[in-house]
Motif scaffolding. Structure first.
Motif, PDB file in Angstrom:
ATOM      1  N   PRO A 136       0.659  -1.270  -0.185  1.00 30.05           N
ATOM      2  CA  PRO A 136       0.154  -0.267   0.017  1.00 30.05           C
ATOM      3  C   PRO A 136       0.976   1.223  -0.155  1.00 30.05           C
ATOM      4  CG  PRO A 136      -0.113  -1.097   2.045  1.00 30.05           C
ATOM      5  CD  PRO A 136       0.573  -1.996   1.188  1.00 30.05           C
ATOM      6  N   ILE A 137       1.943   1.280   0.482  1.00 36.30           N
ATOM      7  CA  ILE A 137       2.949   2.499   0.569  1.00 36.30           C
ATOM      8  C   ILE A 137       3.407   2.780  -0.905  1.00 36.30           C
ATOM      9  CG2 ILE A 137       5.174   3.220   1.210  1.00 36.30           C
ATOM     10  CD1 ILE A 137       4.956   1.855   3.826  1.00 36.30           C
ATOM     11  N   ALA A 138       3.759   1.512  -1.804  1.00 42.29           N
ATOM     12  CA  ALA A 138       4.113   1.720  -3.155  1.00 42.29           C
ATOM     13  C   ALA A 138       2.949   2.372  -3.973  1.00 42.29           C
ATOM     14  CB  ALA A 138       4.503   0.420  -3.729  1.00 42.29           C
ATOM     15  N   ILE A 139       1.869   1.768  -3.516  1.00 43.12           N
ATOM     16  CA  ILE A 139       0.613   2.363  -4.469  1.00 43.12           C
ATOM     17  C   ILE A 139       0.101   3.677  -3.871  1.00 43.12           C
ATOM     18  CG2 ILE A 139      -1.935   1.918  -4.777  1.00 43.12           C
ATOM     19  CD1 ILE A 139      -1.333  -1.265  -4.309  1.00 43.12           C
ATOM     20  N   SER A 140       0.378   4.057  -2.873  1.00 41.61           N
ATOM     21  CA  SER A 140       0.077   5.727  -2.390  1.00 41.61           C
ATOM     22  C   SER A 140       1.176   6.372  -3.152  1.00 41.61           C
ATOM     23  CB  SER A 140       0.275   5.680  -0.863  1.00 41.61           C
ATOM     24  OG  SER A 140      -0.700   4.784  -0.243  1.00 41.61           O
ATOM     25  N   GLU A 145       2.408  10.449  -7.466  1.00 40.01           N
ATOM     26  CA  GLU A 145       3.258  10.865  -8.632  1.00 40.01           C
ATOM     27  C   GLU A 145       2.322  10.921  -9.872  1.00 40.01           C
ATOM     28  OE1 GLU A 145       5.671   7.362  -8.999  1.00 40.01           O
ATOM     29  OE2 GLU A 145       7.183   7.786  -7.523  1.00 40.01           O
ATOM     30  N   THR A 146       1.215  10.424 -10.128  1.00 40.42           N
ATOM     31  CA  THR A 146       0.209  10.698 -11.168  1.00 40.42           C
ATOM     32  C   THR A 146      -0.258  12.080 -11.109  1.00 40.42           C
ATOM     33  OG1 THR A 146      -1.586   9.900  -9.823  1.00 40.42           O
ATOM     34  CG2 THR A 146      -0.456   8.240 -11.133  1.00 40.42           C
ATOM     35  N   ASN A 147      -0.022  12.619  -9.803  1.00 41.64           N
ATOM     36  CA  ASN A 147      -0.408  14.150  -9.827  1.00 41.64           C
ATOM     37  C   ASN A 147       0.614  14.897  -8.976  1.00 41.64           C
ATOM     38  OD1 ASN A 147      -3.638  14.325  -9.905  1.00 41.64           O
ATOM     39  ND2 ASN A 147      -3.245  12.250  -9.016  1.00 41.64           N
ATOM     40  N   PRO A 148       1.761  15.162  -9.777  1.00 39.33           N
ATOM     41  CA  PRO A 148       2.829  15.821  -9.364  1.00 39.33           C
ATOM     42  C   PRO A 148       2.742  17.077  -8.673  1.00 39.33           C
ATOM     43  CG  PRO A 148       3.003  15.662 -11.578  1.00 39.33           C
ATOM     44  CD  PRO A 148       1.679  14.746 -11.082  1.00 39.33           C
ATOM     45  N   ILE A 163       6.926   7.338   6.325  1.00 37.38           N
ATOM     46  CA  ILE A 163       6.644   5.978   6.840  1.00 37.38           C
ATOM     47  C   ILE A 163       7.257   4.928   6.492  1.00 37.38           C
ATOM     48  CG2 ILE A 163       4.779   4.150   6.596  1.00 37.38           C
ATOM     49  CD1 ILE A 163       2.636   6.979   6.665  1.00 37.38           C
ATOM     50  N   ASP A 164       7.585   4.917   4.900  1.00 34.48           N
ATOM     51  CA  ASP A 164       8.378   3.908   4.316  1.00 34.48           C
ATOM     52  C   ASP A 164       9.681   3.887   4.889  1.00 34.48           C
ATOM     53  OD1 ASP A 164       8.872   1.922   2.663  1.00 34.48           O
ATOM     54  OD2 ASP A 164       9.755   3.387   0.921  1.00 34.48           O
ATOM     55  N   ASP A 165      10.435   4.919   5.444  1.00 35.07           N
ATOM     56  CA  ASP A 165      11.787   4.792   6.215  1.00 35.07           C
ATOM     57  C   ASP A 165      11.587   4.024   7.449  1.00 35.07           C
ATOM     58  OD1 ASP A 165      12.957   5.826   3.963  1.00 35.07           O
ATOM     59  OD2 ASP A 165      13.050   7.944   4.901  1.00 35.07           O
ATOM     60  N   TYR A 166      10.540   4.304   8.048  1.00 33.34           N
ATOM     61  CA  TYR A 166      10.365   3.990   9.462  1.00 33.34           C
ATOM     62  C   TYR A 166      10.000   2.372   9.328  1.00 33.34           C
ATOM     63  CZ  TYR A 166      10.367   8.470  11.992  1.00 33.34           C
ATOM     64  OH  TYR A 166      10.775   9.456  12.509  1.00 33.34           O
TER      65      TYR A 166
END
Length: 340
Positions: A136-140, A145-148, A163-166
């Motif tokens: 879900p992090i990758a999907i988020s 990225e689709t709305n930069p 969150i990904d780093d933690y």
């Protein structure tokens, strides 16, 4: 544990007291009994003979007990069961003690196995959860990225990255105990690893407008690429956190006959002298971490722990409000079989 003869005699007080009592009684009876005519020299002779026999008995008993204790100690260290047919216990009391020790040892081993099994199940679950949450992090991130150009989504992207780093930090934390099952030491070009880690942190470099002074030579080091990348990323992340916008981070390599060194230096807020010796302690955030509220006290702890497992060492020098310099040392001729 070494058993001394003096210590043995201390625990044989009752036996010695009984011997003295019996010999005293016999001596008195021989000396005062009117029907027995015995000279003093004969009494002394009897005492010498009995004392020699008693001493010989005590010496044999001492060596038997010492042998029995050494056997039990070795079996205990090896974690083996004390079998009755090879148990050198010479008395029923020794036999009971050996059985008691075996019972305690078995209970202890069972508790350890239960704890290890529970720990393994917990780690397996946590590792699985960490991998699952990355989806879900990758999907988020993909949605962002689709709305930069959306300001709100840019802010959300920063929080997702945090969150990904933690999650990554927690994953490495639970895997450190199983490090020996997941490593591959090989010759790797130091500059390639450093460039890769800088690329991973590129977004933060750009966001804070921090310059990179890259002076790392193409020197081969012995390490595990994946684990070392994480060590370096934690150090570099720490430098990025505490370097003000527009600052500079310098990466430099040095080499001599004993080791290769990678130096990461920044012109950030530095570390206070009182905190410098404790920055690798687990959970220690220090003065800077409390003021800026950016530190968990885990990153540098993991970096040092993993570096040590890889046979590398970390050192740090700093001056408050001036600079911080981390140095990673790669000793040459290291025997990895002795550390892993």
């Amino acid at each position: 544990m070494n058993i001394s003869f003096t210590h043995f005699l201390r625990f044989q007080r009752r036996t010695i007291a009984m011997y003295l009592f019996i010999m005293t009684f016999i001596t008195i009876m021989l000396y005062v009994e009117p029907t027995m005519s015995i000279h003093l020299q004969n009494i002394i002779y009897i005492h010498l003979i009995t004392f020699s026999i008693f001493s010989f008995y005590m010496a044999i008993e001492f060596f038997n007990i010492k042998k029995s204790f050494s056997y039990l100690e070795q079996q205990w260290k090896d974690g083996q069961r004390i079998h009755e047919n090879v148990n050198p216990s010479k008395t029923y009391e020794q036999y009971l003690y050996s059985q008691f020790l075996q019972s305690v040892h078995n209970n202890h081993q069972e508790k350890i196995l239960t704890i290890l099994q529970e720990k393994k199940e917990t780690l397996d679950f946590m590792t699985s959860w960490f991998h699952e949450i990355k989806t879900p992090i990758a999907i988020s991130k993909l949605i962002v990225e689709t709305n930069p150009k959306s300001p709100d989504l840019i802010s959300i992207d920063d929080e997702i990255s945090t969150i990904d780093d933690y999650v990554e930090q927690a994953l490495y934390f639970v895997r450190t105990d199983d490090f020996n099952h997941d490593y591959f030491i090989s010759q790797t070009a130091l500059d390639h690893i450093v460039r890769s880690v800088i690329k991973q942190q590129a977004k933060l470099f750009i966001k804070k407008n921090i310059k990179v002074d890259f002076q790392v030579e193409s020197t081969d080091i012995l390490t595990d690429k994946k684990w070392f990348e994480y060590v370096l990323s934690q150090i570099l992340s720490n430098s990025l956190k505490y370097t003000e916008d527009g600052g500079t981070i310098r990466l430099l390599s040095e080499e001599d006959s004993k080791e290769v060194r990678l130096i990461i230096s920044d012109n950030g807020i530095g570390i206070s002298p009182s905190d410098l010796s404790r920055i690798f302690d687990k959970g220690f955030t220090g003065t800077s971490g409390r003021i800026h509220k950016k530190s968990t006290g885990i990153g540098l702890y993991l970096a040092q722990k993993l570096a040590n497992k890889l046979g590398h060492t970390l050192s740090v020098t700093s001056k408050e409000n001036d600079y911080t310099t981390f140095t990673i040392h790669f000793p040459k001729g290291l025997d990895y079989y002795s550390i892993l």
